[in-house]
Scaffold this motif. Structure first.
Motif, mmCIF file in Angstrom:
data_model
loop_
_atom_site.group_PDB
_atom_site.id
_atom_site.type_symbol
_atom_site.label_atom_id
_atom_site.label_comp_id
_atom_site.label_asym_id
_atom_site.label_seq_id
_atom_site.Cartn_x
_atom_site.Cartn_y
_atom_site.Cartn_z
ATOM 1 N N LEU A 1 0.821 -1.207 0.000
ATOM 2 C CA LEU A 1 0.000 0.000 0.000
ATOM 3 C C LEU A 1 0.861 1.266 0.000
ATOM 4 O O LEU A 1 0.552 2.247 -0.676
ATOM 5 N N LEU A 2 1.953 1.240 0.750
ATOM 6 C CA LEU A 2 2.843 2.393 0.793
ATOM 7 C C LEU A 2 3.601 2.572 -0.525
ATOM 8 O O LEU A 2 3.827 3.699 -0.976
ATOM 9 N N ALA A 3 3.996 1.460 -1.129
ATOM 10 C CA ALA A 3 4.792 1.534 -2.354
ATOM 11 C C ALA A 3 3.974 1.999 -3.546
ATOM 12 O O ALA A 3 4.497 2.659 -4.448
ATOM 13 N N ASP A 4 2.688 1.678 -3.567
ATOM 14 C CA ASP A 4 1.835 1.992 -4.719
ATOM 15 C C ASP A 4 1.208 3.371 -4.547
ATOM 16 O O ASP A 4 0.011 3.510 -4.305
ATOM 17 N N ALA A 5 2.014 4.405 -4.706
ATOM 18 C CA ALA A 5 1.544 5.768 -4.438
ATOM 19 C C ALA A 5 0.461 6.210 -5.405
ATOM 20 O O ALA A 5 -0.367 7.070 -5.061
ATOM 21 N N VAL A 6 0.427 5.663 -6.613
ATOM 22 C CA VAL A 6 -0.575 6.074 -7.596
ATOM 23 C C VAL A 6 -1.990 5.776 -7.101
ATOM 24 O O VAL A 6 -2.947 6.457 -7.470
ATOM 25 N N ARG A 7 -2.132 4.786 -6.214
ATOM 26 C CA ARG A 7 -3.460 4.432 -5.697
ATOM 27 C C ARG A 7 -3.824 5.192 -4.420
ATOM 28 O O ARG A 7 -4.935 5.035 -3.909
ATOM 29 N N TRP A 8 -2.913 6.014 -3.903
ATOM 30 C CA TRP A 8 -3.197 6.727 -2.658
ATOM 31 C C TRP A 8 -4.474 7.561 -2.698
ATOM 32 O O TRP A 8 -5.191 7.624 -1.698
ATOM 33 N N PRO A 9 -4.795 8.260 -3.803
ATOM 34 C CA PRO A 9 -6.026 9.068 -3.785
ATOM 35 C C PRO A 9 -7.279 8.255 -3.472
ATOM 36 O O PRO A 9 -8.231 8.789 -2.893
ATOM 37 N N LEU A 10 -7.276 6.981 -3.835
ATOM 38 C CA LEU A 10 -8.436 6.137 -3.554
ATOM 39 C C LEU A 10 -8.414 5.580 -2.139
ATOM 40 O O LEU A 10 -9.467 5.324 -1.552
ATOM 41 N N LEU A 11 -7.222 5.406 -1.576
ATOM 42 C CA LEU A 11 -7.092 4.709 -0.301
ATOM 43 C C LEU A 11 -6.869 5.627 0.891
ATOM 44 O O LEU A 11 -7.145 5.235 2.026
ATOM 45 N N ASP B 1 8.814 9.626 -13.316
ATOM 46 C CA ASP B 1 9.924 8.730 -13.655
ATOM 47 C C ASP B 1 9.904 7.545 -12.699
ATOM 48 O O ASP B 1 9.562 7.700 -11.517
ATOM 49 N N PHE B 2 10.323 6.369 -13.208
ATOM 50 C CA PHE B 2 10.416 5.189 -12.345
ATOM 51 C C PHE B 2 11.314 4.172 -13.020
ATOM 52 O O PHE B 2 11.086 3.790 -14.173
ATOM 53 N N ASP B 3 12.362 3.715 -12.293
ATOM 54 C CA ASP B 3 13.259 2.698 -12.848
ATOM 55 C C ASP B 3 13.136 1.365 -12.117
ATOM 56 O O ASP B 3 13.993 0.495 -12.259
ATOM 57 N N GLY B 4 12.067 1.214 -11.347
ATOM 58 C CA GLY B 4 11.871 -0.002 -10.570
ATOM 59 C C GLY B 4 12.294 0.143 -9.119
ATOM 60 O O GLY B 4 11.843 -0.618 -8.264
ATOM 61 N N VAL B 5 13.154 1.112 -8.853
ATOM 62 C CA VAL B 5 13.618 1.382 -7.482
ATOM 63 C C VAL B 5 13.388 2.846 -7.123
ATOM 64 O O VAL B 5 12.803 3.163 -6.098
ATOM 65 N N ARG B 6 13.840 3.726 -7.997
ATOM 66 C CA ARG B 6 13.702 5.164 -7.757
ATOM 67 C C ARG B 6 12.570 5.716 -8.608
ATOM 68 O O ARG B 6 12.444 5.372 -9.781
ATOM 69 N N GLU B 7 11.802 6.599 -7.996
ATOM 70 C CA GLU B 7 10.704 7.206 -8.737
ATOM 71 C C GLU B 7 10.549 8.677 -8.362
ATOM 72 O O GLU B 7 10.960 9.107 -7.274
ATOM 73 N N ARG B 8 9.970 9.421 -9.291
ATOM 74 C CA ARG B 8 9.637 10.827 -9.041
ATOM 75 C C ARG B 8 8.153 10.983 -9.310
ATOM 76 O O ARG B 8 7.650 10.569 -10.362
ATOM 77 N N LEU B 9 7.465 11.575 -8.351
ATOM 78 C CA LEU B 9 6.020 11.716 -8.415
ATOM 79 C C LEU B 9 5.641 13.188 -8.354
ATOM 80 O O LEU B 9 6.351 14.002 -7.757
ATOM 81 N N ARG B 10 4.497 13.518 -8.955
ATOM 82 C CA ARG B 10 3.857 14.792 -8.667
ATOM 83 C C ARG B 10 2.552 14.467 -7.951
ATOM 84 O O ARG B 10 1.774 13.617 -8.418
#
Length: 321
Positions: A25-35, A46-55
């Motif tokens: 749940l913590l790793a999947d930030a894209v689903r946070w608005p629903l949860l 950006d996401f390389d499997g380990v590092r990501e940049r989110l807005r």
């Protein structure tokens, strides 16, 4: 006197759920608005499997904030490191770490550690800022606990679907119809009233009364809508939801489709279990019938809006020819 101070915070929660579930749940930030309650929308840049940049856009009181977050995911140790770049406070990022520790197969301890540099505040203002800042992670942990401890039923409570129409007309006319939600009471029969504020261009807060349920009740909702005209998208999250629904997010998007455009309304819902089970016909069938009820109700409303957007766009094109 003003000063520069570092606020450090550490908060912990025990959660009756497997550590892997909570980390997911913590790793999947894209689903946070629903949860989670405050995030409105998260875009992965950006996401390389380990590092990501989110807005990330979220709500703080009556204000909608937007900021960038850099994260490093460590699934083996179940930790997430982050640095939050607040555009309102350049040069003073919030940094921290989420840590999930397993304690047996069905319990874990979650710790949130973070630091923030605060500049230019007098001591009294710093104390108030620290109190407000400490309350936010406590609320995050409380909501994370509530959603994680329903993990065995989460798939039944989550509902995702979409409706769409093809429009023989320009995307600009359709987008204009969807964007002008304040005009919907005169244009969309199931919308009884709408009050819209847009203090920041492209960020709408809309309070809407609708009558689209099968039993004809009037429901009041309040939503944040993020409008991206260059991408032909409007993303929204309801902040006030009717009783059967705990959380509701969605997106209106316009996609090229032959000589016209396909207009899609995608929606995601988390059911409020106790209220959903009180819906007509839900008793014996449980959440299956409740899911069908909500899907039909929301789908009917979105489909009506889509068809009216198509009619208005195509009628305007015919008048101009």
């Amino acid at each position: 006197m003003s000063s520069q101070r570092v606020h450090a915070s550490e908060q912990t929660a025990w959660i009756a759920a497997p550590a892997g579930v909570v980390y997911g749940l913590l790793a999947d930030a894209v689903r946070w608005p629903l949860l989670l309650p405050t995030p409105v929308h998260v875009e992965r840049i950006d996401f390389d499997g380990v590092r990501e940049r989110l807005r990330l856009w979220d709500v703080a009181g009556e204000r909608v904030r937007s900021f960038h977050v850099r994260r490093v995911l460590h699934p083996r140790s179940r930790t997430v490191e982050f640095e939050q770049e607040d555009t309102a406070r350049p040069g003073a990022p919030t940094t921290g770490t989420w840590t999930v520790e397993a304690h047996g197969e069905a319990q874990c301890r979650v710790t949130l550690r973070q630091e923030r540099t605060v500049e230019g505040l007098p001591a009294a203002g710093t104390a108030r800022s620290r109190q407000e800042w400490d309350e936010e992670p406590a609320a995050q942990l409380a909501h994370l606990t509530a959603i994680a401890e329903r993990w065995e039923r989460l798939d039944e409570l989550l509902l995702s679907f979409e409706d769409s129409v093809h429009v023989d007309g320009p995307a600009e006319l359709v987008y204009d119809f969807l964007h002008r939600i304040g005009d919907w009471p005169e244009r969309v029969p199931h919308v009884e009233s709408a009050s819209v504020t847009e203090d920041v261009p492209g960020v709408q807060v809309a309070a809407v009364d609708t009558c689209a349920t099968p039993d004809g009740r009037t429901l009041s909702t309040k939503a944040v809508r993020l409008c991206f005209p260059s991408a032909a998208r409007i993303v929204y999250k309801e902040l006030v939801t009717p009783e059967p629904i705990a959380a509701h997010t969605g997106e209106w998007s316009l996609l090229p489709d032959g000589d016209g455009v396909r207009v899609v309304c995608a929606q995601q819902v988390v059911l409020r279990e106790e209220a959903a089970l009180r819906l007509p016909g839900a008793g014996a069938a449980g959440l299956v019938e409740a899911r069908r009820y909500v899907r039909t109700w929301l789908g009917r409303a979105s489909t009506e809006t889509l068809r009216l957007a198509r009619w208005r766009a195509q009628t305007t094109v015919r008048r101009l020819r």
